[in-house]
Design a protein around this motif. Structure first.
Motif: not given
Ligand code: ADP
Length: 539
Positions: A299, A301, A303, A478
Motif C-alpha cells: 500500500t 506509504d 497504512m 513509495p
Molecule cells: P489508508 O488506506 O491508509 O486509509 P488512504 O488510502 O486513505 O490511506 O490514503 C492514501 C492516499 O494517499 C491515497 O489516495 C493514495 O493515492 C495517496 N498517496 C500518495 N502518495 C502515496 C504513497 N507514496 N503511498 C501511498 N499512498 C499515497
C-alpha cells in the motif's frame, strides 16, 4: 392519586437514573444534542460509509439557508427547532469551522446542564415521595427542595482546548461532532542508533517514566553500537466474508482463486484501484458454506486499510462474474484481522513484519541498565516466555511493547486502536561472547503504520513524522517512509523492553537483598531509585 404521585416520581427517578447512570463525560448519557444529531444522522447516513471496521468519510450535508450571518444564539435557536443539525454545523459554517465547534460545545454544555438539573429535580421528588410514604403525610405538604447542581459543564468544557487546531484538516477526515481536542504531552526518547542512523523518537503519553525508561534503553543500545532491523514482509490485509449456496461451490471457489491465472485476473482488477495497491496473495479459508478471502496488498506509504478495501470491492466484482451466486456478507469478515486479538496476525503477519536486534555489552548492562546479563536472560525466559505461555498469550511474549507502540502511534497520527495487533511481539534474550554480553531481539509481525492518510497530515502529528524524517509520501521510493517508521517502532520497542526488563531484574535483586538482610535498614540505593524511575506502572 397518592400512589400515582409516588409511582410517577419513582418512574421519573428511574428514567433519569438509568439514562444518566453512565459517566456523563464519556458521552454515554442521553444528551439532548446527541439525540438530536443521532436522530437525523442514523436515518440519513449512507451505510456504505462504513467499510468493514474502518469508517470512511461521511457524506456532505445538503446546504439550505445561510446561517453564517446569524448570531450564535440565533443558530442555537435553529438547532433547537431542528431546522439545522448539530453534526452539520461545519457544513453550514464553512468559513469559520472554529465557530461551528464553539457553538456545538455551547449547546452541549447547555443541554447537559438542563438534563442534569432535571435529574436532580426527579431525585428530590422521589425523596419527598419516600418520606411521605414512610410518614403517611400527604406528599403535597412535604416541600421538595431541588439541590443546585455543583456541576458546571460550561466551565468544565473551558478546559478542553478549542483554539490552535486547523479544523479544516479534521473535517471529513479525522473526527465528527468535534468539540475540541485533547492535548497529550509528547516526550522524546533517544537518539537511538538504528541501522547506523540516529533516530529521535517522539512519544505521546501520560504515563510517567515511560519516556525516561525508553530513553535509557536507547542509550544502552546506542552506546553498544546500535540496533539493526529487517523487514520480512509488507502487506495490509482485508478479508471479506462471502456466502455460497453450499459447500461444493465454496470448495470450487477456493480452487478457482488458487489457480494462478485466475489470481492474475483478480489482481489486475484489484491493482486498477490505486497507483500503490499491488495484490500479493489471497488466503482462502472455508467454514461451512462461508468463504473468507484474506487479501494481502502492498500500500505504498499508506497504512492501507482504505486502499485495500477499495481493491477488494473491485476484485469481488470479478469473482461475482464467475460465481454469480456469491453473497458478499461483509467487506470485513474479521479474518483481516483489524483491531482485535487474533492468531492470524501473529502467525501470518499484517502490515509490516519487522525484526530488530542488538548486542549490549556487559559493561553497559551493568552501568546503564544497573543489572547483569544472566539475570536479564533468566527473567526474559521466566516472564516473557514461560509467563506468557502460561497466560495462554497470543503475540504477547514481551514486557510492554504496546506502551511504546501506542505512544509512538499517537504522536505520529497512526490509528492507536491498531495497537492491539501492532504490539504483537516476542522478545528474546541470550548471553553471548562467553556470557559477557547480551543479545536481544524483538520480532513484531504485524506493525500497521503509514506516513500518508489517517491522522498523519494533522500539523502536530506531521511535526513528529518530520522528527523521524518520514513525513508524507516517499516520491522516489513509495513505501520507504512507512517501512522506515515500522523499523523505528521495532527499535523503540526493543529499547523499552531492554529498560523495563532491566528495572524488573534489578528490582528483584533489591527485594532479595532486603529479604536476606533483614537486620539492616534498607538504605536508598542508586539501583532502587533507578528501579522506581524506570518502571512504567502499567506492566
Ligand atoms: P489508508 O488506506 O491508509 O486509509 P488512504 O488510502 O486513505 O490511506 O490514503 C492514501 C492516499 O494517499 C491515497 O489516495 C493514495 O493515492 C495517496 N498517496 C500518495 N502518495 C502515496 C504513497 N507514496 N503511498 C501511498 N499512498 C499515497
Amino acid at each position: 392519586m397518592f400512589k400515582n404521585i409516588i409511582s410517577n416520581s419513582f418512574k421519573s427517578y428511574q428514567y433519569y437514573s438509568l439514562k444518566n447512570s453512565s459517566n456523563i463525560f464519556k458521552g454515554q448519557s442521553s444528551i439532548l444534542s446527541l439525540q438530536r444529531s443521532f436522530s437525523s444522522s442514523t436515518t440519513k447516513e449512507d451505510p456504505k460509509n462504513c467499510i468493514g471496521d474502518t469508517v470512511l468519510t461521511p457524506h456532505k450535508a445538503k446546504k439550505e439557508i445561510n446561517i453564517e450571518t446569524l448570531k450564535d444564539q440565533e443558530i442555537i435557536d435553529l438547532l433547537d427547532k431542528g431546522e439545522i443539525q448539530s453534526h452539520n454545523l461545519e457544513a453550514r459554517l464553512p468559513h469559520d469551522l472554529r465557530r461551528a465547534v464553539h457553538i456545538r460545545r455551547k449547546l452541549l454544555a447547555r443541554d447537559l446542564q438542563k438534563e442534569h438539573q432535571k435529574m436532580l429535580q426527579a431525585q428530590a421528588m422521589m425523596e419527598a415521595a419516600q418520606k411521605s410514604l414512610a410518614s403517611g403525610v400527604d406528599p403535597s405538604s412535604i416541600p421538595t427542595v431541588t439541590p443546585i447542581s455543583t456541576l458546571d459543564f460550561e466551565s468544565s468544557l473551558q478546559n478542553l482546548p478549542l483554539d490552535h487546531l486547523d479544523y479544516s484538516k479534521v473535517l471529513g477526515a479525522c473526527c465528527e461532532n468535534v468539540i475540541g481536542y485533547i492535548p497529550i504531552p509528547v516526550g522524546v526518547a533517544g537518539p537511538l542508533l538504528l541501522d547506523n542512523k540516529p533516530v529521535s523518537i517522539p512519544m505521546a503519553t501520560t504515563e510517567g517514566c515511560l519516556v525516561a525508561s525508553t530513553h535509557r534503553g536507547c542509550k544502552a543500545i546506542t552506546k553498544s553500537g546500535g540496533a539493526r532491523t529487517v523487514v520480512l514482509q509488507n502487506g495490509m490485509t482485508r478479508a471479506p466474508v462471502l456466502r455460497l449456496p453450499g459447500v461444493i461451490r465454496a470448495g470450487e471457489l477456493k480452487q478457482w482463486i488458487e489457480n494462478q491465472e485466475n489470481f492474475y485476473q483478480i489482481a489486475s482488477a484489484f491493482n486498477s484501484t490505486s497507483r500503490f495497491a499491488r495484490l500479493k496473495n489471497i488466503k482462502v479459508v472455508v467454514a461451512g458454506r462461508l468463504v473468507y478471502l484474506r487479501f494481502r496488498s502492498s500500500t505504498g506509504d499508506a497504512m492501507g486499510m482504505n486502499m485495500v478495501s477499495k481493491g477488494v470491492e473491485k476484485a469481488l466484482e470479478v469473482l461475482q462474474e464467475y460465481f454469480p451466486e456469491i453473497e458478499v456478507l461483509s467487506l470485513s469478515g474479521n479474518l483481516c484481522t483489524d483491531k482485535k486479538p487474533s492468531a492470524t496476525n501473529w502467525l501470518e503477519g499484517r502490515g509490516k513484519s519487522v525484526v530488530c536486534e542488538a548486542t549490549i555489552s556487559g559493561d553497559i548492562v551493568r552501568d546503564v541498565l544497573k543489572t547483569n546479563v544472566q539475570d536479564l536472560v533468566q527473567l526474559n525466559i521466566d516472564k516473557n516466555l514461560v509467563g506468557s505461555a502460561m497466560a495462554g498469550s497470543i503475540g504477547g511474549f514481551n514486557a510492554h511493547a504496546s506502551n511504546i507502540v501506542t505512544a509512538l502511534y499517537i504522536a505520529t497520527g497512526q490509528d492507536p486502536a491498531q495497537n492491539v495487533e501492532s504490539s504483537n511481539c516476542i522478545t528474546l534474550m541470550e548471553a553471548v561472547n562467553d556470557g559477557k554480553d547480551l543479545y536481544i531481539s524483538v520480532t513484531m509481525p504485524s506493525i500497521e503504520v503509514g506516513t500518508v492518510g489517517g491522522g498523519t497530515f494533522l500539523p502536530a502529528q506531521s511535526a513528529c513524522l518530520d522528527l523521524l524524517k518520514v513525513r508524507g509520501a516517499n516520491v522516489a521510493k513509495p513505501g520507504a517512509n512507512s517501512e522506515q517508521l515500522a523499523r523505528v517502532v521495532a527499535g523503540a520497542v526493543m529499547a523499552g523492553e531492554l529498560s523495563l526488563m532491566s528495572a524488573l531484574a534489578a528490582g528483584h535483586l533489591v527485594r532479595s537483598h532486603l529479604k536476606h538482610n533483614r537486620k539492616s535498614e534498607p538504605k536508598p540505593q542508586s539501583d532502587a531509585v533507578s528501579v522506581s524511575h524506570n518502571l512504567p506502572h502499567s506492566d
